[in-house]
Design a protein around this motif. Structure first.
Motif, PDB file in Angstrom:
ATOM      1  N   ASP A  36       0.787  -1.307   0.039  1.00  0.00           N
ATOM      2  CA  ASP A  36       0.023  -0.052   0.085  1.00  0.00           C
ATOM      3  C   ASP A  36       1.018   1.368   0.148  1.00  0.00           C
ATOM      4  OD1 ASP A  36      -1.491   2.447   1.006  1.00  0.00           O
ATOM      5  OD2 ASP A  36      -2.576   1.246   2.133  1.00  0.00           O
ATOM      6  N   ASP A  37       1.148   1.846  -1.181  1.00  0.00           N
ATOM      7  CA  ASP A  37       1.998   3.131  -1.237  1.00  0.00           C
ATOM      8  C   ASP A  37       0.907   4.381  -1.448  1.00  0.00           C
ATOM      9  OD1 ASP A  37       4.093   4.704  -1.817  1.00  0.00           O
ATOM     10  OD2 ASP A  37       4.318   4.118  -3.792  1.00  0.00           O
ATOM     11  N   TRP A  38       0.975   4.939  -0.253  1.00  0.00           N
ATOM     12  CA  TRP A  38       0.317   6.138  -0.216  1.00  0.00           C
ATOM     13  C   TRP A  38      -1.262   5.803  -0.632  1.00  0.00           C
ATOM     14  CZ3 TRP A  38       1.881  11.114   1.746  1.00  0.00           C
ATOM     15  CH2 TRP A  38       3.372  10.942   2.133  1.00  0.00           C
ATOM     16  N   GLY A  39      -1.919   4.840  -0.472  1.00  0.00           N
ATOM     17  CA  GLY A  39      -3.301   4.552  -0.916  1.00  0.00           C
ATOM     18  C   GLY A  39      -3.670   3.798  -2.267  1.00  0.00           C
ATOM     19  N   ASP A  99       7.455 -16.077   8.345  1.00  0.00           N
ATOM     20  CA  ASP A  99       8.889 -15.559   7.667  1.00  0.00           C
ATOM     21  C   ASP A  99       8.545 -14.709   6.513  1.00  0.00           C
ATOM     22  OD1 ASP A  99       8.015 -17.757   5.958  1.00  0.00           O
ATOM     23  OD2 ASP A  99      10.246 -18.593   6.052  1.00  0.00           O
ATOM     24  N   LYS A 100       7.289 -14.440   6.248  1.00  0.00           N
ATOM     25  CA  LYS A 100       7.153 -13.643   5.352  1.00  0.00           C
ATOM     26  C   LYS A 100       6.359 -12.258   5.355  1.00  0.00           C
ATOM     27  CE  LYS A 100       8.239 -16.541   2.041  1.00  0.00           C
ATOM     28  NZ  LYS A 100       9.380 -16.040   1.033  1.00  0.00           N
ATOM     29  N   LEU A 101       6.324 -11.386   4.445  1.00  0.00           N
ATOM     30  CA  LEU A 101       5.423 -10.120   4.740  1.00  0.00           C
ATOM     31  C   LEU A 101       4.104 -10.183   4.208  1.00  0.00           C
ATOM     32  CD1 LEU A 101       8.414  -7.660   3.663  1.00  0.00           C
ATOM     33  CD2 LEU A 101       7.905  -8.659   5.915  1.00  0.00           C
ATOM     34  N   ALA A 102       3.057 -10.018   4.707  1.00  0.00           N
ATOM     35  CA  ALA A 102       1.898  -9.886   4.222  1.00  0.00           C
ATOM     36  C   ALA A 102       1.313  -8.674   3.766  1.00  0.00           C
ATOM     37  CB  ALA A 102       0.848 -10.284   5.672  1.00  0.00           C
ATOM     38  N   LYS A 103       2.121  -7.476   4.361  1.00  0.00           N
ATOM     39  CA  LYS A 103       1.767  -6.230   3.686  1.00  0.00           C
ATOM     40  C   LYS A 103       2.756  -5.372   4.034  1.00  0.00           C
ATOM     41  CE  LYS A 103      -2.051  -3.215   3.302  1.00  0.00           C
ATOM     42  NZ  LYS A 103      -3.489  -2.527   3.629  1.00  0.00           N
ATOM     43  N   MET A 104       3.130  -4.438   3.263  1.00  0.00           N
ATOM     44  CA  MET A 104       3.909  -3.244   3.453  1.00  0.00           C
ATOM     45  C   MET A 104       3.166  -1.987   3.284  1.00  0.00           C
ATOM     46  SD  MET A 104       7.805  -2.056   2.053  1.00  0.00           S
ATOM     47  CE  MET A 104       7.384  -2.030   0.401  1.00  0.00           C
ATOM     48  N   THR A 105       2.896  -1.115   4.138  1.00  0.00           N
ATOM     49  CA  THR A 105       2.359  -0.042   3.797  1.00  0.00           C
ATOM     50  C   THR A 105       3.296   1.310   4.025  1.00  0.00           C
ATOM     51  OG1 THR A 105       0.286  -0.924   4.931  1.00  0.00           O
ATOM     52  CG2 THR A 105       0.436   1.623   4.746  1.00  0.00           C
TER      53      THR A 105
END
Length: 109
Positions: A36-39, A99-105
């Protein structure tokens, strides 16, 4: 002043970003992971790669970590982002599943 301690898998992810390692960057995400990059939301490896090619790894971005906060499975990293696409203090919030990324905001830091 000592550098903040960054828990895994976020530490390995940020190291991959700073060395512009696209494969390790993509492999850090769960198969249904999202950015999620700035929405603007990009879900799954194909969408994340297309976004990253232009705005993240492809823009030779690096992050100098200034602050780290961990609350359960959420890791928040604030730092100075520098790239050919965008620059400035940014807040990266990582939702970690195993050990994983579900989300990066990504938001303003």
């Amino acid at each position: 002043m000592a550098a903040p301690t960054i828990p895994e898998p976020v530490a390995s992810f940020l190291a991959a970003v700073n060395r512009h390692d696209e494969q390790a960057f993509l492999d850090a995400f769960a198969p249904d992971g999202a950015v999620d990059d700035w929405g603007r939301t990009f879900t799954g490896r194909e969408q994340i790669k297309a976004w990253s090619d232009k705005e993240f790894i492809g823009s030779h971005g690096t992050l100098t970590v200034e602050e780290v906060d961990t609350a359960g499975d959420t890791v928040t990293v604030i730092g100075d982002w520098r790239s050919n696409h965008a620059n400035g203090r940014s807040r990266f919030v990582f939702d970690v599943h195993g050990d994983k990324l579900a989300k990066m905001t990504i938001r303003e830091g």
